[in-house]
Design an enzyme around this catalytic site. Sequence first.
Site, mmCIF file in Angstrom:
data_model
loop_
_atom_site.group_PDB
_atom_site.id
_atom_site.type_symbol
_atom_site.label_atom_id
_atom_site.label_comp_id
_atom_site.label_asym_id
_atom_site.label_seq_id
_atom_site.Cartn_x
_atom_site.Cartn_y
_atom_site.Cartn_z
ATOM 1 N N CYS A 2 0.851 -1.182 0.000
ATOM 2 C CA CYS A 2 0.000 0.000 0.000
ATOM 3 C C CYS A 2 0.892 1.238 0.000
ATOM 4 C CB CYS A 2 -0.935 0.099 1.208
ATOM 5 S SG CYS A 2 -2.037 -1.297 1.364
ATOM 6 N N ARG A 27 3.309 -0.145 -5.218
ATOM 7 C CA ARG A 27 3.186 -0.760 -3.893
ATOM 8 C C ARG A 27 1.863 -1.517 -3.725
ATOM 9 N NH1 ARG A 27 6.825 1.323 -0.349
ATOM 10 N NH2 ARG A 27 5.547 0.683 1.397
ATOM 11 N N TRP A 72 -3.059 -2.579 -1.584
ATOM 12 C CA TRP A 72 -2.847 -3.994 -1.893
ATOM 13 C C TRP A 72 -3.607 -4.742 -0.799
ATOM 14 C CZ3 TRP A 72 -0.504 -8.359 0.397
ATOM 15 C CH2 TRP A 72 -0.293 -9.436 -0.476
ATOM 16 N N ASN A 97 -0.871 1.868 5.940
ATOM 17 C CA ASN A 97 -0.100 0.803 5.303
ATOM 18 C C ASN A 97 0.435 -0.068 6.427
ATOM 19 O OD1 ASN A 97 1.698 -0.721 3.742
ATOM 20 N ND2 ASN A 97 3.306 0.820 3.893
ATOM 21 N N GLY A 98 0.164 -1.380 6.361
ATOM 22 C CA GLY A 98 0.623 -2.275 7.427
ATOM 23 C C GLY A 98 -0.499 -3.193 7.851
ATOM 24 N N GLU A 481 15.131 -18.015 -11.327
ATOM 25 C CA GLU A 481 14.767 -16.606 -11.531
ATOM 26 C C GLU A 481 14.021 -16.441 -12.864
ATOM 27 O OE1 GLU A 481 14.474 -14.129 -9.764
ATOM 28 O OE2 GLU A 481 14.527 -12.403 -11.080
ATOM 29 N N LYS A 485 10.256 -14.978 -13.168
ATOM 30 C CA LYS A 485 9.887 -13.825 -14.024
ATOM 31 C C LYS A 485 8.724 -14.202 -14.930
ATOM 32 C CE LYS A 485 11.383 -11.352 -12.349
ATOM 33 N NZ LYS A 485 12.197 -11.153 -11.216
ATOM 34 N N GLU A 488 5.433 -14.654 -12.947
ATOM 35 C CA GLU A 488 4.957 -13.381 -12.371
ATOM 36 C C GLU A 488 4.214 -12.530 -13.388
ATOM 37 O OE1 GLU A 488 7.760 -11.351 -9.010
ATOM 38 O OE2 GLU A 488 8.747 -11.743 -10.906
ATOM 39 N N HIS A 504 14.652 -37.529 -12.219
ATOM 40 C CA HIS A 504 14.054 -37.978 -10.954
ATOM 41 C C HIS A 504 12.622 -37.492 -10.796
ATOM 42 C CE1 HIS A 504 17.875 -39.641 -9.837
ATOM 43 N NE2 HIS A 504 18.471 -38.461 -9.949
ATOM 44 N N LYS A 603 5.055 -4.715 -5.245
ATOM 45 C CA LYS A 603 6.512 -4.631 -5.282
ATOM 46 C C LYS A 603 7.128 -4.751 -3.901
ATOM 47 C CE LYS A 603 10.287 -3.250 -7.491
ATOM 48 N NZ LYS A 603 10.671 -4.454 -8.182
HETATM 49 C C1 G6P Z 1 7.967 -8.971 -3.663
HETATM 50 C C2 G6P Z 1 8.330 -8.524 -5.052
HETATM 51 C C3 G6P Z 1 9.506 -9.339 -5.569
HETATM 52 C C4 G6P Z 1 10.678 -9.246 -4.597
HETATM 53 C C5 G6P Z 1 10.261 -9.678 -3.188
HETATM 54 C C6 G6P Z 1 11.350 -9.359 -2.176
HETATM 55 O O1 G6P Z 1 7.419 -10.240 -3.696
HETATM 56 O O2 G6P Z 1 7.229 -8.660 -5.914
HETATM 57 O O3 G6P Z 1 9.911 -8.823 -6.828
HETATM 58 O O4 G6P Z 1 11.708 -10.062 -5.059
HETATM 59 O O5 G6P Z 1 9.106 -8.952 -2.786
HETATM 60 O O6 G6P Z 1 11.494 -7.975 -2.093
HETATM 61 P P1 G6P Z 1 12.781 -7.215 -1.593
HETATM 62 O O7 G6P Z 1 12.419 -5.762 -1.679
HETATM 63 O O8 G6P Z 1 13.019 -7.652 -0.175
HETATM 64 O O9 G6P Z 1 13.916 -7.580 -2.479
#
Ligand code: G6P
Length: 608
Positions: A2, A27, A72, A97-98, A481, A485, A488, A504, A603
Amino acid sequence: MCGIVGAVAQRNVVPILLEGLQRLEYRGYDSAGLVVGHDAKLTRVVSTGRVAELTLKTAATQGQIGIAHTRWATHGVPSERNAHPHMSNDLIAVVHNGIIENYEVLRIRLTAGGYVFTSDTDTEVIAHLIHSHYALGNSLLEATQAALAELVGAYAIGVIAADNPDQLVCARRGSPLLLGVGIGEYLVASDVSALLPVTRNVVYLEEGDVVELGRSGYRIFDAGGRCVERAVQVSELSNESVELGEYRHYMQKEIHEQPQALADTLESVCNSQSLVPGIFGAEAAATFADIDSILILACGTSYHAGLVAKFWLEEIAGIPCSVEIASEYRYRISVPNPKTLVTVVSQSGETADTQAALNYAKSLGHIHTLAICNVPESALVRLCKLRMLTRAGPEIGVASTKAFTTQLAALFLLTLVLAKQRGRLTVSQEQQHLHELRHLPAAVQKVLEMEPLIARLAEQFADKHHALFLGRGLHYPIALEGALKLKEISYIHAEAYPAGELKHGPLALVDEDMPVISVAPNDALLEKLKSNLQEVRARGGELYVFADADTHIRAADGIHIMQMPEHAGYLSPILHTIPLQLLAYYVALQKGTDVDKPRNLAKSVTVE
Ligand code: G6P
């Protein structure tokens, strides 16, 4: 998550709030809303759409004081009734926010006291609580302080009252919040990008701070209620760095910013002739001399960076390293070793799970802590003794790209500094590594030239529902990774496996509908990997191989080769990340998804 923004000014604050919200949308973007004060009354406008829709709905809204929020969802579905700000009796408005952990108890108590709840959120209790204290004749500041004393959990809040057009009160504990100091106008926001259109002068708030802002100034009270001074700092963030410019999406922009982000992160090191522990902080040399192992704690993409670092740290620096997902570590009984360097890796520095894991590690007796982070004033940086800041600049796209590769660069520096201190690096090896680091931005630039090729390749993924990523050793985390990506932002189900593990289990999934993407660097495991690829091909799997030039893997029926420009030795994971980012991006374009704001994600995850 948020995003919060608030302002008290001598002009209409609605455009300031909307611009700020737009910049905080990364956010969370389930809904957006604002409340402004005007003529002793509060006007609330909310929208379940994005900030752009809120903008349309607020064309006629005016006020010289206001608070706004982009959400969010945690408590309650995304809807207008759950959108912030939340109000109490048309008198008090709050953005938050929180997470308030004791909101159920408070809700029962407030309901019994006659308060009517109109949302499913935890935030609404804050509005009613403040109202209950305000109604007793307390000032807005006192009422907020009294309400906060009853809350358990994490918050950054902004509060205004209908009958007080001159004051905005805000507070933080566990969630980020900072002040913007303008001329005759004062702002508050979750991060600095939201303040930039108005001011660069910012005040970072400490845990437990409560602030009263007016048009002629502000007063900060610390967790103990004492009036305190906090330094005004000039943010170095430029406005352009948070604007899209010539790119179609932030993710694309941020992928292309990687050469510069890496150059900036490595600047001080590459400009010198030798590596020194000081890049991790004044106490780094003494701390590094006292450690015998590393524990990396992180979430999401940052966790993958940690997994790569484990290979480097053990192989080059000869130091045992374990890597744990922060949300798991924080609830696990583990065996602490005070000689461990607890290293938190985070783009935002605000991730709740990573913060909690760090605090848990400290509570177990860990004293050596290091933050690798992209945000200088973030909670994690403040909580750690040592720090290395990645200089990726603001990352707006939810899927992390440049933050990841700069984290890798920072972790590689950690490896080299430790290796040197432990006598495992000759002068010529050190010079060779420095030489390769200096070349890294140019090498990444060269990989970016694969973009048109990958854009065409992505067309073949438009109708796929699943994908399998393979890698080995140092590149297995890169396969992870790549899969992250893709899932996501394109919503294709993607999994990653170490290629040797294929037989396996996952081989059972392979058929002509399952694209298999492989990271194929020319390293010691190349021949093993080639055999694994044959196993896939023999079962009809379609192979997409990102191969170094000298691997001699040939294109054939069902085997598509994307040639990487060069092999970068230990830095190869950084280069191999780039095409996988581009692949995810172009597949998402094919699928027509919201690349920068994928569904259900945010994010910065500042809740558990
Ligand atoms: C969220 C984001 C990811 C990120 C993760 C950790 O899930 O969508 O992209 O990798 O948080 O965030 P940080 O800010 O701790 O790297």
